[in-house]
Structure formats: C-alpha cells, structure tokens
Design a protein around this motif. Structure first.
Motif, short mmCIF file in Angstrom:
data_model
loop_
_atom_site.label_atom_id
_atom_site.label_comp_id
_atom_site.label_asym_id
_atom_site.label_seq_id
_atom_site.Cartn_x
_atom_site.Cartn_y
_atom_site.Cartn_z
N VAL A 149 0.84 -1.20 0.00
CA VAL A 149 0.00 0.00 0.00
C VAL A 149 0.87 1.25 0.00
O VAL A 149 0.47 2.31 -0.51
N LEU A 150 2.08 1.16 0.54
CA LEU A 150 2.99 2.29 0.53
C LEU A 150 3.41 2.64 -0.89
O LEU A 150 3.55 3.82 -1.24
N ALA A 151 3.61 1.62 -1.71
CA ALA A 151 3.93 1.85 -3.12
C ALA A 151 2.73 2.43 -3.86
O ALA A 151 2.86 3.33 -4.69
N GLU A 152 1.56 1.92 -3.54
CA GLU A 152 0.34 2.40 -4.21
C GLU A 152 0.08 3.87 -3.93
O GLU A 152 -0.41 4.60 -4.79
N GLN A 153 0.41 4.33 -2.74
CA GLN A 153 0.14 5.71 -2.34
C GLN A 153 1.28 6.67 -2.66
O GLN A 153 1.14 7.88 -2.49
N ALA A 154 2.41 6.15 -3.12
CA ALA A 154 3.56 7.01 -3.43
C ALA A 154 3.33 7.77 -4.73
O ALA A 154 2.58 7.34 -5.60
N ASP A 155 4.02 8.90 -4.86
CA ASP A 155 3.97 9.66 -6.11
C ASP A 155 4.71 8.94 -7.22
O ASP A 155 4.36 9.09 -8.39
N ALA A 156 5.74 8.20 -6.87
CA ALA A 156 6.52 7.47 -7.87
C ALA A 156 7.19 6.28 -7.21
O ALA A 156 7.55 6.34 -6.02
N VAL A 157 7.36 5.20 -7.98
CA VAL A 157 8.01 3.99 -7.49
C VAL A 157 9.19 3.69 -8.40
O VAL A 157 9.06 3.66 -9.63
N PHE A 158 10.34 3.44 -7.79
CA PHE A 158 11.56 3.12 -8.53
C PHE A 158 12.09 1.77 -8.06
O PHE A 158 12.19 1.52 -6.86
N VAL A 159 12.43 0.93 -9.01
CA VAL A 159 13.06 -0.34 -8.69
C VAL A 159 14.56 -0.16 -8.85
O VAL A 159 15.04 0.29 -9.89
N VAL A 160 15.30 -0.48 -7.79
CA VAL A 160 16.76 -0.39 -7.83
C VAL A 160 17.29 -1.68 -8.45
O VAL A 160 17.02 -2.77 -7.95
N GLN A 205 11.26 -3.13 -19.87
CA GLN A 205 10.11 -2.41 -20.45
C GLN A 205 9.63 -1.27 -19.57
O GLN A 205 8.44 -0.93 -19.55
N VAL A 206 10.55 -0.67 -18.82
CA VAL A 206 10.27 0.53 -18.04
C VAL A 206 11.48 1.44 -18.16
O VAL A 206 12.60 0.99 -18.40
N PRO A 207 11.30 2.75 -17.99
CA PRO A 207 12.41 3.68 -18.20
C PRO A 207 13.44 3.65 -17.07
O PRO A 207 13.11 3.48 -15.90
N VAL A 208 14.70 3.82 -17.44
CA VAL A 208 15.77 4.06 -16.48
C VAL A 208 15.88 5.56 -16.30
O VAL A 208 16.25 6.28 -17.23
N VAL A 209 15.55 6.04 -15.12
CA VAL A 209 15.47 7.48 -14.88
C VAL A 209 16.80 8.04 -14.37
O VAL A 209 17.16 9.18 -14.68
N LEU A 247 16.24 14.11 -10.45
CA LEU A 247 15.55 13.36 -11.51
C LEU A 247 14.36 12.59 -10.94
O LEU A 247 13.30 12.49 -11.58
N LEU A 248 14.51 12.04 -9.74
CA LEU A 248 13.40 11.31 -9.12
C LEU A 248 12.24 12.23 -8.80
O LEU A 248 11.07 11.88 -9.02
N VAL A 249 12.54 13.42 -8.28
CA VAL A 249 11.48 14.38 -7.97
C VAL A 249 10.77 14.82 -9.26
O VAL A 249 9.54 14.95 -9.30
N GLN A 250 11.52 15.05 -10.31
CA GLN A 250 10.91 15.44 -11.59
C GLN A 250 9.99 14.34 -12.10
O GLN A 250 8.88 14.61 -12.58
#
Length: 275
Positions: A149-160, A205-209, A247-250
C-alpha cells in the motif's frame, strides 16, 4: 515535494544503501525536511549497519504498532525518528534529514499489518501539509505484500536494479508485478554490469530514470558504517545521488500531473494547471 518509494529484487541490488545516499545528498530548501522510512518487512539494515548498533533498538517502526492501536500514531511517529543531518560546523543540528528505522526481526512484521495503511496516510499528510519529501525503502519484498500500500500511495516507485544478468533476470518478474499493482514504475540503475541503460529499459520495459556508480568502498560507509574517507560527500557516488534525487522528484511530479489532469500542487502548496 514528493513521496517516493524504492523497491528491490533478489540479488541484493542495494536499495537501502541507495536510499541512504539519496537521503544524505538530497537538496533541501530552508524549512524543508527529508524523511527516510525503512519499511522492509524482512528487516531494516541501518541500525546495525550505518549506525553500528549504537542506538540499540529503542527507535523504529516496530514501536508504531502499539501507538496505532492507542490512537497515538502521529506523536509516536515523530518520536521514532533519528537525526542523520550533517551539522556542517553548526552548534545545533538542522534536523532536516531524518530516519525511521525498520524492524530488527522479520517476525515483527506480523504486528505491522494495521500500520502500513496508517503510515501511507501519514506520509501523504507530511508531504501535503508540511511540504517535506518522504523516501520509502521497501526492500526486496515490501512492494508486493501488505506493505505494498505504501507503493500504491507514493507519487513514484523506482526499482533499484544492477545492470548484471543475474539482477536483470531477477528483476523482470518483480517489475511486471509491480507495474500491475501501481501502474507506473521506473528504474534507478546501479552501474555494476556490462549492460547500458537502453538495454536495461528494453529488457524490463520501463524507463531508467537515473544511474548511480558501482562504488563498493563508498557504499560500505552507508551499508556497514565503514570509516568515512575524506571528501566522502563529494565522492562520485554522492554526487550522482544528488543528481538522481532531482531526476526522481521530476519523475514524481510528471506522474502526479498525469494522474491528476486538473492540476498539480506547486512547491508552495497552491494548485497550478498541468501543461
């Protein structure tokens, strides 16, 4: 300001070390705070890593389950935060880089089933009302179970992800599952292996930010409390972390704008039209 979640996969990609690098290098305006919350259900690493057990287990996520049952969650949350701010010669710490330590035993995660949703609401309230950034370390498993649920409510999720074959293979299924759950995922890449960012994007299949260098000696300062070398804050790792934070904030702001076509909040709390 943003709520950003970091998730990992098997193969020890370095989520907590990355989160600490971001916390300590995050550019902050006056009166702003950065809060890192260790929400890995497999257990946190900072208390006995970076902090070398100096604080015992008096602080942390496990203490919030009782507070939630008593209706004292908000006050208890702020009492559990540890100050990791750099004083930079000042007599008083600015207390602008704060840590909520994670649990010390995976068995403790069972007591947190009612906490995750309250914590997600708490993070959103901190971001909205106080204008503070929140970084959530979900570890390798936290984005997929009850704490998801923390990921669901976040503005953005990044996989390291490390750009090695072993880590990319492990990340494929996890990234797909996370995309299905939250709808929009990006990658923060640790540049250890031979594969360029474009190839990582093609495979996952997801962007590297953003990209951080593979710097094991500097990383051990954050992961294990190793002696900090001179000019550590200006090391390639910390410089890259500072760039990555922007970049993460953007990315978070773009996702927020896309999900709310009526407008996005400006830094001062007002609402402006998305363009």
């Amino acid at each position: 300001m943003a709520v950003i979640a970091l998730a990992g996969c098997s193969g020890a990609p370095g989520v907590t070390t990355t989160a600490l690098a971001l916390l300590l290098s995050w550019p902050l305006d006056p009166d702003r705070r950065m809060i890192l919350a260790e929400c890995d259900p497999d257990g946190g690493a900072v208390l006995h890593g970076l902090l070398q057990g100096t604080l015992g287990d008096r602080y942390g996520l496990r203490n919030l389950s009782v507070a939630a049952r008593k209706g004292e969650f908000s006050d208890a949350f702020w009492r559990q935060l540890i100050d990791l701010s750099s004083e930079d010669g000042k007599t008083e710490s600015p207390r602008d880089r704060l840590l909520l330590p994670g649990i010390t035993d995976p068995a403790q995660s069972a007591s947190l089933s009612a906490v995750w949703k309250v914590l997600a609401q708490m993070f959103r309230g901190i971001e909205t009302e106080a204008g503070h950034d929140v970084l959530i370390d979900l570890g390798r498993r936290g984005a997929y179970g009850p704490s998801g649920v923390l990921a669901e409510q976040a503005d953005a999720v990044f996989v390291v992800v490390r750009n090695t074959l072993r880590c990319l293979q492990a990340a494929e299924g996890r990234v797909r599952a996370l995309v299905e759950r939250v709808g929009d995922v990006s990658v923060l890449m640790i540049n250890e292996g031979p594969y360029p960012a474009g190839e990582v994007q093609r495979v996952l299949q997801v962007p590297v930010v953003a990209t951080l260098p593979y710097a094991p000696d500097d990383a051990r300062v954050l992961s294990d409390g190793a002696e900090q070398p001179r000019r550590f804050t200006k090391s390639p790792l910390m410089k890259a972390a500072r760039t990555a934070s922007t970049l993460l904030v953007q990315r978070a702001a773009l996702r927020r704008a896309r999900l709310d076509p009526r407008g996005v909040r400006a830094a001062d709390g007002e609402v402006t039209r998305a363009r």
